[in-house]
Structure formats: structure tokens, C-alpha cells
Write an enzyme that holds these catalytic residues in place. Structure first.
Site, PDB file in Angstrom:
ATOM      1  N   ASP A   1       0.618  -1.249  -0.252  1.00 32.25           N
ATOM      2  CA  ASP A   1      -0.047   0.224  -0.021  1.00 32.25           C
ATOM      3  C   ASP A   1       0.859   1.377   0.240  1.00 32.25           C
ATOM      4  O   ASP A   1       0.459   2.556  -0.450  1.00 32.25           O
ATOM      5  CB  ASP A   1      -0.456   0.443   1.063  1.00 32.25           C
ATOM      6  CG  ASP A   1      -2.245  -0.752   0.835  1.00 32.25           C
ATOM      7  OD1 ASP A   1      -2.528  -0.891   0.206  1.00 32.25           O
ATOM      8  OD2 ASP A   1      -2.914  -0.984   2.319  1.00 32.25           O
ATOM      9  N   GLU A   2       1.991   0.776   0.354  1.00 32.25           N
ATOM     10  CA  GLU A   2       2.700   2.354   0.356  1.00 32.25           C
ATOM     11  C   GLU A   2       3.402   2.764  -0.597  1.00 32.25           C
ATOM     12  O   GLU A   2       3.809   3.837  -1.274  1.00 32.25           O
ATOM     13  CB  GLU A   2       3.982   1.754   2.141  1.00 32.25           C
ATOM     14  CG  GLU A   2       4.578   3.631   2.121  1.00 32.25           C
ATOM     15  CD  GLU A   2       5.819   2.963   3.148  1.00 32.25           C
ATOM     16  OE1 GLU A   2       6.831   3.887   3.334  1.00 32.25           O
ATOM     17  OE2 GLU A   2       6.129   1.842   3.605  1.00 32.25           O
ATOM     18  N   GLY A   3       3.648   1.650  -1.688  1.00 29.91           N
ATOM     19  CA  GLY A   3       3.739   1.823  -2.591  1.00 29.91           C
ATOM     20  C   GLY A   3       3.424   2.041  -3.562  1.00 29.91           C
ATOM     21  O   GLY A   3       3.187   3.659  -4.421  1.00 29.91           O
TER      22      GLY A   3
END
Length: 417
Positions: free
Chosen positions: A157-159
């Protein structure tokens, strides 16, 4: 009597214009607000976002209203004093609340996402991680906002959210056209995202074909369009974790931090490299599109300088100065040998801190995705006249006033006479 009759006609005309010629006008939509805390391994930042309540094709047109860096280290550093992790957020939260109308605060979604620092702490001591999240939840839960929770943000999700932020900031997801309409730019203009925090690094881009390993695929819908990207997060390969391993001689990495063997399609298209990618290369003056050979030569030249010369050349930068050589070599190796950028594809990387004035990170991408779950509000309607009708109305009202005053003056003259 003639003057009074004329005034009546003028007044009636003005009233008819006022009532009959009024048109429905859409007032600007009210603003909605959202707060996201980015709890990284080295520090925490608060971002306040706002968007018109009517949205565009199911997604908010979001802008950044505030960026505030929380004083002190990342929340994972408060393992021995969890309560302090929560209290450290108060200052930035109060700054954000000042910018939100009081009537809107209870409707302002607020979320804290913790990244690689807390992931590592949970692996090391899950009870300490739970205590920190509990302390953060207690502080934000009693604040006058709509608290959506504090949790670990998955590396994928961060990416993916970072990719959304970059492309939104560059106008690659939706753009306001010269004709006054929101349009979707061609998919070929989308750029990839390279992120590096203190404890992890991510690569995200649209590949040239199908993604073989579905665990590396992220799908989402924004502004009425569907997107599918390749994304992978490498835990323990962030800047600080890498330097720590170098200092203790673990150059090859650990079993739970493997890099080789991870599936990745060939890099494709333009890329934005931000966070520690940018900070390191900005210091080394390598953010102007220099070729790979120049980047390689510049980093090695810097690393070969004596420490006394380095200190003398960069006064006042003692905090990070000792790390730039190792960071530069690591980034060079990661991009070239890890992600597969060659002399030909290296110029596709732009090292940037912002995209069109927006701080690059996962938080804006998260908020854009979140706006899809918040109901839109239709703009309010108001009855208004066109400019020409308004002018005519004013003219007839003035004529009415003049004739009434004239009639009154004549009547007064006759009475006195």
C-alpha cells in the site's frame, strides 16, 4: 398623480424583473477535510488535505492545506514510553484544527499509518508495538475529529499510494482542460515511483505486459478509471537499516531481508525518485538529469575525499554528513543492480521532493483513495439574475425612488402654497 403612476409602473417593472428573470446558480461546493499522519521510522508528519464536497467522477480533487513535521523521532522509538508516542502528535494536530472550521471537525476523517519502523518493532516485540498503537489511538480518539484508526500500513500500500501521489501531483490521473472540463491524460504519460524511507524502499510502475506474480499487483479506481500497477516493498532496505547493517558488517543482508529472487518486470517509462533518494542525490548535486556515468563518478569522487576536507566543504551539516557516501553508493547499486536501470534508462529517473508543489509520499494517495468512500454532496442552488437584468432592475428601482421623491416634493409644495 402622474408622477405617482409613473413610480408605480417603474416599481412594478423592477419587481417583475427581480422575480421572473431570476436563474438558478450553483454555488461553490463546501470543502471537506482529511488528516493523515505518516508515522515513519525516523519521524512522523501530519498532512491536512481539502477537496470540494461534490467530487469529480467519484474521487475528490484534493489539495494539500498543511504539512507539519512532528517534533521528536518516529513513534517506534517510544517503545519504553508508549504514552509519549501519542502525546508527541498533539502539536501538529492543533495546527491542523486551526485551519478546519469548527463545524467540520467532527466530520474530518483522521488516520495514522505506520510504516517500516513499526513493522520491524512488531517483529521484534509485538506487545510494545500494541502499546504504542494504543497510546496513539487514545490521543487521537479523544480529539474533535472523525478518527478512522491507527494501524500498520502494508508495504504494498505504501508503494501504491506513493505512485498515486506522484501521478496526481503531475496531473497524470486527472487534469483540468482549457475547455473547462476534467479529463484523463493518456496512460502512456504515467510515471513510476521510487520511494526510500529509513527502514524500507518501494518501487511501483505500470509494466509493459501482464503481471505474473499477482502478489505484486495493486488495483484501484480513481476518477472513473481503473489502474493496475506492479509494486513491491523491500523491508530492511531503507536508508537507516542499510547503514546499520553496513556498520555491523552484514553487507549481504539477512534471511528475512532477501533482495535477490523477488519478481519484477523490466522497468518502463519515466520515474520519480523521492524521500531519501532525493535527499541524498540533492546533497551530491545529482538531481539535474546527469547520466549514470556522471552519477557514478561523482559519488566515488566524494567518497574518496578525506574526512577533514568533507567537513571543511560542508560546515553545519554534521548530522548526516558521515552517511552521504554510503547512501550514495547504496542508491547507485540499488537502482542499477537491484531495480535494473541501465545507462539508457537512467535518464528516465527524476529525483524530486515534490510534484507540482505537493509533498510526495503515500499520504495523499491514501486520501484520494479514501475520498471514494466519502459520499459526495451536491452544490447548493441560489436564485440570481444575469448582469444585464440586474442593471435594468437597479435602473427601474432608482427611477421609482426619484419619481416618488418628486411626487412628494410637488405635494408638499402645493400644501405649503
Amino acid at each position: 398623480m402622474a408622477l405617482l403612476g409613473a413610480s408605480g409602473v417603474a416599481g412594478l417593472t423592477a419587481l417583475i424583473l427581480l422575480l421572473v428573470e431570476a436563474a438558478s446558480v450553483l454555488l461553490p461546493a463546501d470543502l471537506k477535510f482529511g488528516i493523515v499522519f505518516d508515522a515513519g521510522s525516523s519521524h512522523t508528519s501530519l498532512f491536512l488535505y481539502q477537496w470540494p464536497a461534490d467530487k469529480e467522477n467519484g474521487t475528490g480533487v484534493v489539495s494539500q492545506a498543511l504539512a507539519c513535521q512532528v517534533e521528536g523521532p518516529g513513534i517506534s522509538s517510544y517503545a519504553s514510553d508508549p504514552a509519549q508516542a501519542g502525546e508527541s502528535l498533539q502539536g501538529c494536530l492543533e495546527e491542523a484544527l486551526v485551519l478546519i472550521p469548527e463545524a467540520q471537525r467532527r466530520k474530518t476523517p483522521t488516520f495514522l499509518g505506520a510504516t517500516a519502523g513499526m513493522r520491524l518493532l512488531r517483529q521484534k516485540n509485538s506487545s510494545q508495538a500494541r502499546d504504542i498503537f494504543a497510546a496513539v489511538t487514545q490521543v487521537l480518539g479523544r480529539s474533535p475529529v472523525d478518527f478512522w484508526g491507527a494501524e500498520l500500513l502494508a508495504g504494498q500500500d505504501e508503494g501504491a499510494f506513493g505512485w498515486i501521489t506522484v501521478n496526481y501531483g503531475l496531473g497524470m490521473l486527472v487534469k483540468y482542460s482549457f475547455t473547462g472540463e476534467w479529463i484523463r491524460p493518456p496512460e502512456e504519460t504515467l510515471v513510476g515511483a521510487l520511494d526510500m524511507g529509513g527502514a524500507s524502499t518501494q518501487i511501483t510502475f505500470v509494466p509493459g505486459g501482464p503481471i505474473s506474480d499477482k502478489s505484486t499487483q495493486a488495483d484501484f479506481r480513481l476518477y472513473g478509471s481503473d489502474y493496475s500497477v506492479y509494486t513491491h516493498s523491500y523491508l530492511c532496505f531503507g536508508r537507516d537499516q542499510m547503514l546499520s547493517r553496513l556498520l555491523i558488517g552484514l553487507v549481504q543482508g539477512q534471511e528475512d531481508c532477501a533482495f535477490d529472487g523477488v519478481y519484477q518486470p523490466p522497468v518502463r517509462g519515466q520515474f520519480y525518485a523521492f524521500s531519501n533518494f532525493y535527499y541524498t542525490f540533492h546533497f551530491l548535486n545529482l538531481t539535474s538529469g546527469q547520466p549514470l556515468s556522471t552519477a557514478n563518478a561523482t559519488i566515488w569522487e566524494f567518497c574518496q575525499r578525506s574526512w577533514k576536507l568533507v567537513e571543511a566543504s560542508y560546515p553545519g551539516q554534521d548530522r548526516w554528513l558521515r552517511d552521504y557516501c554510503a547512501s550514495g553508493l547504496y542508491i547507485l547499486t540499488l537502482l542499477r543492480d537491484g531495480y535494473g536501470f541501465s545507462e539508457e534508462t537512467w535518464p528516465t529517473i527524476q529525483f524530486r521532493k515534490q510534484a507540482d508543489g505537493i509533498d510526495i509520499g503515500w499520504t495523499l494517495g491514501y486520501m484520494l483513495n479514501l475520498t471514494g468512500m466519502i459520499p459526495a454532496e451536491a452544490p447548493a442552488q441560489w436564485r440570481a439574475q444575469s448582469h444585464s437584468i440586474w442593471v435594468a432592475t437597479v435602473v427601474f428601482l432608482v427611477l421609482t425612488l426619484v419619481t416618488v421623491l418628486g411626487a412628494a416634493s410637488v405635494q408638499l409644495f402645493w400644501v405649503q402654497d
